[in-house]
Design a protein around this motif. Structure first.
Motif, PDB file in Angstrom:
ATOM      1  N   PHE A  71       0.861  -1.184   0.000  1.00 52.11           N
ATOM      2  CA  PHE A  71       0.000   0.000   0.000  1.00 52.11           C
ATOM      3  C   PHE A  71       0.899   1.237   0.000  1.00 52.11           C
ATOM      4  O   PHE A  71       1.619   1.483   0.970  1.00 52.11           O
ATOM      5  CB  PHE A  71      -0.919  -0.015   1.224  1.00 52.11           C
ATOM      6  N   ASP A  90      -2.355  -3.376  -4.587  1.00 52.27           N
ATOM      7  CA  ASP A  90      -3.701  -2.848  -4.424  1.00 52.27           C
ATOM      8  C   ASP A  90      -4.091  -2.074  -5.679  1.00 52.27           C
ATOM      9  O   ASP A  90      -3.364  -1.170  -6.097  1.00 52.27           O
ATOM     10  CB  ASP A  90      -3.707  -1.910  -3.206  1.00 52.27           C
ATOM     11  N   ALA A 128      -6.644   0.400  -6.886  1.00 55.72           N
ATOM     12  CA  ALA A 128      -7.652   1.382  -6.477  1.00 55.72           C
ATOM     13  C   ALA A 128      -6.960   2.727  -6.578  1.00 55.72           C
ATOM     14  O   ALA A 128      -5.732   2.804  -6.506  1.00 55.72           O
ATOM     15  CB  ALA A 128      -8.126   1.141  -5.044  1.00 55.72           C
ATOM     16  N   ASP A 180      -7.445   5.554  -4.605  1.00 61.49           N
ATOM     17  CA  ASP A 180      -7.453   6.475  -3.458  1.00 61.49           C
ATOM     18  C   ASP A 180      -6.093   7.046  -3.046  1.00 61.49           C
ATOM     19  O   ASP A 180      -6.035   8.189  -2.604  1.00 61.49           O
ATOM     20  CB  ASP A 180      -8.185   5.870  -2.251  1.00 61.49           C
ATOM     21  N   SER A 233      -9.485  -3.219  -5.016  1.00 66.24           N
ATOM     22  CA  SER A 233     -10.165  -2.995  -3.739  1.00 66.24           C
ATOM     23  C   SER A 233     -11.130  -1.813  -3.834  1.00 66.24           C
ATOM     24  O   SER A 233     -11.493  -1.223  -2.844  1.00 66.24           O
ATOM     25  CB  SER A 233      -9.128  -2.726  -2.636  1.00 66.24           C
ATOM     26  N   LYS A 271     -16.488  -5.862   0.005  1.00 68.01           N
ATOM     27  CA  LYS A 271     -15.807  -4.839   0.795  1.00 68.01           C
ATOM     28  C   LYS A 271     -16.844  -3.862   1.312  1.00 68.01           C
ATOM     29  O   LYS A 271     -17.569  -3.237   0.531  1.00 68.01           O
ATOM     30  CB  LYS A 271     -14.769  -4.111  -0.052  1.00 68.01           C
ATOM     31  N   PHE A 286     -14.034   0.947  10.320  1.00 62.59           N
ATOM     32  CA  PHE A 286     -12.810   0.362  10.863  1.00 62.59           C
ATOM     33  C   PHE A 286     -11.580   0.586   9.979  1.00 62.59           C
ATOM     34  O   PHE A 286     -10.532   0.033  10.238  1.00 62.59           O
ATOM     35  CB  PHE A 286     -13.016  -1.137  11.133  1.00 62.59           C
ATOM     36  N   TYR A 287     -11.726   1.382   8.897  1.00 61.60           N
ATOM     37  CA  TYR A 287     -10.580   1.666   8.030  1.00 61.60           C
ATOM     38  C   TYR A 287      -9.828   2.933   8.454  1.00 61.60           C
ATOM     39  O   TYR A 287      -8.864   3.318   7.794  1.00 61.60           O
ATOM     40  CB  TYR A 287     -11.012   1.861   6.568  1.00 61.60           C
ATOM     41  N   PHE A 289      -5.965   3.051   8.721  1.00 61.00           N
ATOM     42  CA  PHE A 289      -5.347   2.840   7.408  1.00 61.00           C
ATOM     43  C   PHE A 289      -5.308   4.156   6.627  1.00 61.00           C
ATOM     44  O   PHE A 289      -4.303   4.506   6.004  1.00 61.00           O
ATOM     45  CB  PHE A 289      -6.148   1.795   6.617  1.00 61.00           C
ATOM     46  N   ARG A 290      -6.422   4.885   6.677  1.00 67.17           N
ATOM     47  CA  ARG A 290      -6.470   6.157   5.937  1.00 67.17           C
ATOM     48  C   ARG A 290      -5.482   7.158   6.532  1.00 67.17           C
ATOM     49  O   ARG A 290      -4.937   7.980   5.797  1.00 67.17           O
ATOM     50  CB  ARG A 290      -7.907   6.695   5.914  1.00 67.17           C
ATOM     51  N   LYS A 294     -17.679   6.628   1.360  1.00 67.54           N
ATOM     52  CA  LYS A 294     -17.595   5.719   0.217  1.00 67.54           C
ATOM     53  C   LYS A 294     -18.867   4.879   0.074  1.00 67.54           C
ATOM     54  O   LYS A 294     -18.843   3.786  -0.464  1.00 67.54           O
ATOM     55  CB  LYS A 294     -16.344   4.841   0.354  1.00 67.54           C
ATOM     56  N   GLN A 302     -18.845   1.164  -1.757  1.00 70.26           N
ATOM     57  CA  GLN A 302     -18.593   0.063  -0.827  1.00 70.26           C
ATOM     58  C   GLN A 302     -19.930  -0.419  -0.250  1.00 70.26           C
ATOM     59  O   GLN A 302     -20.922   0.307  -0.256  1.00 70.26           O
ATOM     60  CB  GLN A 302     -17.647   0.520   0.284  1.00 70.26           C
ATOM     61  N   LYS A 344     -13.916  -8.105   3.619  1.00 67.90           N
ATOM     62  CA  LYS A 344     -13.240  -7.039   4.363  1.00 67.90           C
ATOM     63  C   LYS A 344     -14.266  -6.079   4.929  1.00 67.90           C
ATOM     64  O   LYS A 344     -15.171  -5.699   4.178  1.00 67.90           O
ATOM     65  CB  LYS A 344     -12.311  -6.306   3.392  1.00 67.90           C
ATOM     66  N   TYR A 387      -9.531  -9.863   5.511  1.00 63.43           N
ATOM     67  CA  TYR A 387      -8.644  -8.754   5.848  1.00 63.43           C
ATOM     68  C   TYR A 387      -8.960  -8.286   7.260  1.00 63.43           C
ATOM     69  O   TYR A 387     -10.024  -7.728   7.501  1.00 63.43           O
ATOM     70  CB  TYR A 387      -8.843  -7.612   4.845  1.00 63.43           C
ATOM     71  N   VAL A 393      -8.592  -5.667   9.356  1.00 63.63           N
ATOM     72  CA  VAL A 393      -8.226  -4.306   8.953  1.00 63.63           C
ATOM     73  C   VAL A 393      -7.613  -3.486  10.087  1.00 63.63           C
ATOM     74  O   VAL A 393      -7.568  -3.919  11.251  1.00 63.63           O
ATOM     75  CB  VAL A 393      -9.435  -3.546   8.333  1.00 63.63           C
ATOM     76  N   SER A 394      -7.210  -2.278   9.709  1.00 65.58           N
ATOM     77  CA  SER A 394      -6.467  -1.407  10.619  1.00 65.58           C
ATOM     78  C   SER A 394      -7.191  -1.147  11.933  1.00 65.58           C
ATOM     79  O   SER A 394      -6.573  -1.156  13.001  1.00 65.58           O
ATOM     80  CB  SER A 394      -6.157  -0.085   9.913  1.00 65.58           C
TER      81      SER A 394
HETATM   82  C1  PBG Z   1      -8.645   1.561  -0.222  1.00 66.92           C
HETATM   83  C2  PBG Z   1      -8.295   0.636   0.871  1.00 66.92           C
HETATM   84  C3  PBG Z   1      -8.709   0.765   2.200  1.00 66.92           C
HETATM   85  C4  PBG Z   1      -8.143  -0.279   2.917  1.00 66.92           C
HETATM   86  C5  PBG Z   1      -7.402  -1.038   2.025  1.00 66.92           C
HETATM   87  N1  PBG Z   1      -7.522  -0.462   0.744  1.00 66.92           N
HETATM   88  C6  PBG Z   1      -9.483   1.826   2.870  1.00 66.92           C
HETATM   89  C7  PBG Z   1     -10.680   2.376   2.248  1.00 66.92           C
HETATM   90  O1  PBG Z   1     -11.428   1.686   1.536  1.00 66.92           O
HETATM   91  O2  PBG Z   1     -10.897   3.546   2.483  1.00 66.92           O
HETATM   92  C8  PBG Z   1      -8.327  -0.482   4.382  1.00 66.92           C
HETATM   93  C9  PBG Z   1      -7.433  -1.447   5.051  1.00 66.92           C
HETATM   94  C10 PBG Z   1      -7.365  -1.307   6.517  1.00 66.92           C
HETATM   95  O3  PBG Z   1      -8.168  -0.584   7.166  1.00 66.92           O
HETATM   96  O4  PBG Z   1      -6.472  -1.926   7.097  1.00 66.92           O
HETATM   97  N2  PBG Z   1      -8.550   1.113  -1.519  1.00 66.92           N
END
Ligand code: PBG
Length: 337
Positions: free
Chosen positions: A85, A126, A128, A130, A174, A204, A209-210, A213-214, A228, A232, A259, A282, A284-285
């Motif tokens: 990432f 990944d 995507a 973003d 993703s 997804k 819970f992301y 990560f952001r 999103k 999503q 996820k 996944y 997640v973060s």
């Molecule tokens: C975005 C993406 C996200 C995560 C992985 N890829 C966040 C989002 O969709 O905003 C989250 C992973 C995590 O929270 O560990 N393409």
């Protein structure tokens, strides 16, 4: 009377098989090993760069030179794959996310080097937009801020081909655009990457819970109060996940992902039961942050709770787990033998 006591009731005692360790070992249904993990890493441009992620204690953003040592550790521990990432500098972000398919960009550069040094370590990228858009959405937007499906898909195809050309083993869309798996598959095949696998983030959810990560990839500030929800999935839905998975498989996904993880174990089980395909989860973060914070406060036992959480994915039917705990967990498991 024996040490076990004497009784005729009840006839069936479930505790019989739990009495000795050997027996518990024999009847155990699921197990965890380093081979179950995919380690997600945040990649920085430049050299000798290592930054802590405040909302994910123990997780760092790292530049390629440091990442090479991390990759070596994964190989030694028996972790099969890394998921990359990128943290993209703000000057390189744009409306059109052009940096996403720059063959000399951060991700392709890192992939080329990792594949050269560690040819047997699986590299997952990944797909995507973003990290590359100035608004932090996963795709291109119109004047109203709506994420455009087909226009975005065209860019995702270029991004996937760019990653495959660099040597990525698995591309992982993703973004949740409709129809993107079929288009990405076609683009990969037409560009000579017919053996590059697609791991689709099929189910997804638009999860809260992301957050960490952001913070880690720096898209939180770009996204601002944006959300999103138009692409999503709604956390209230379960059948819809099966439709998403069915479509992605029909379009050519080799593996599917659910996820987030722990709070969607029901979805993992339904996907596995219905499709019997390689299914990944996944953790997640936000899940990492939760476990970490409670352990740091001394409220839960760190190692035991982390391993129990990871085992729950296997019990739910997952074939593999993306987790920020991967390295630590692999160390614990390998030590136990
Ligand atoms: C975005 C993406 C996200 C995560 C992985 N890829 C966040 C989002 O969709 O905003 C989250 C992973 C995590 O929270 O560990 N393409």
């Amino acid at each position: 009377m024996s040490i076990h006591g004497y009784s005729q009731f009840p006839q069936k005692r479930m505790r019989r098989q739990r009495f000795s360790k050997f027996s518990r070992d024999l009847v155990r249904e699921h197990s965890l090993s380093a081979k179950d993990f995919i380690y997600p890493v945040f990649v920085l441009p430049g050299e000798t760069q290592k930054q802590e992620v405040p909302s994910m204690p123990g997780v760092v953003r790292q530049s390629l030179d440091i990442l090479l040592k991390t990759a070596e550790k994964c190989v030694q521990l028996g972790i099969p794959a890394l998921a990359l990432f990128p943290v993209i500098e703000s000057e390189k972000k744009s409306e059109g996310a052009e940096e996403a398919f720059n063959q000399e960009g951060l991700v392709p550069t890192v992939v080329r080097r990792l594949k050269k040094e560690f040819p047997d370590l699986g590299i997952i990228t990944d797909v995507a937009l973003d990290p590359y858009t100035i608004h932090g959405q996963d795709g291109l937007i119109n004047d109203q801020g709506y994420v455009l499906n087909d226009e975005t898909t065209a860019v995702l195809c270029k991004q996937a081909v760019c990653h495959a050309n660099a040597g990525a083993d698995i591309v992982a869309p993703s973004d949740m655009m409709d129809g993107r798996i079929g288009e990405v598959r076609k683009s990969l095949d037409q560009s000579g990457s017919s053996l590059t696998q697609i791991l689709s983030y099929a189910a997804k959810y638009a999860s809260s819970f992301y957050g960490p990560f952001r913070d880690a990839v720096g898209s939180a500030a770009n996204l601002g109060s944006g959300d999103k929800y138009t692409y999503q999935m709604d956390p209230a839905n379960s059948n819809e996940a099966l439709q998403e998975v069915a479509l992605d498989l029909k379009e050519g996904a080799d593996m599917v992902m659910v996820k987030p993880g722990l709070i969607y174990l029901d979805i993992i089980r339904r996907v596995k039961d219905n499709f019997a395909v390689p299914t990944f989860a996944y953790q997640v973060s936000g899940e990492y942050a939760m476990l970490k914070a409670a352990a740091e406060k001394g409220w839960i036992q760190y190692e035991a709770c982390v391993l129990e959480s990871l085992l729950s994915f296997k019990r739910a039917g997952a074939d593999g787990i993306l987790s920020y705990f991967a390295i630590e967990a692999a160390q614990w498991l390998n030590e136990r033998g």
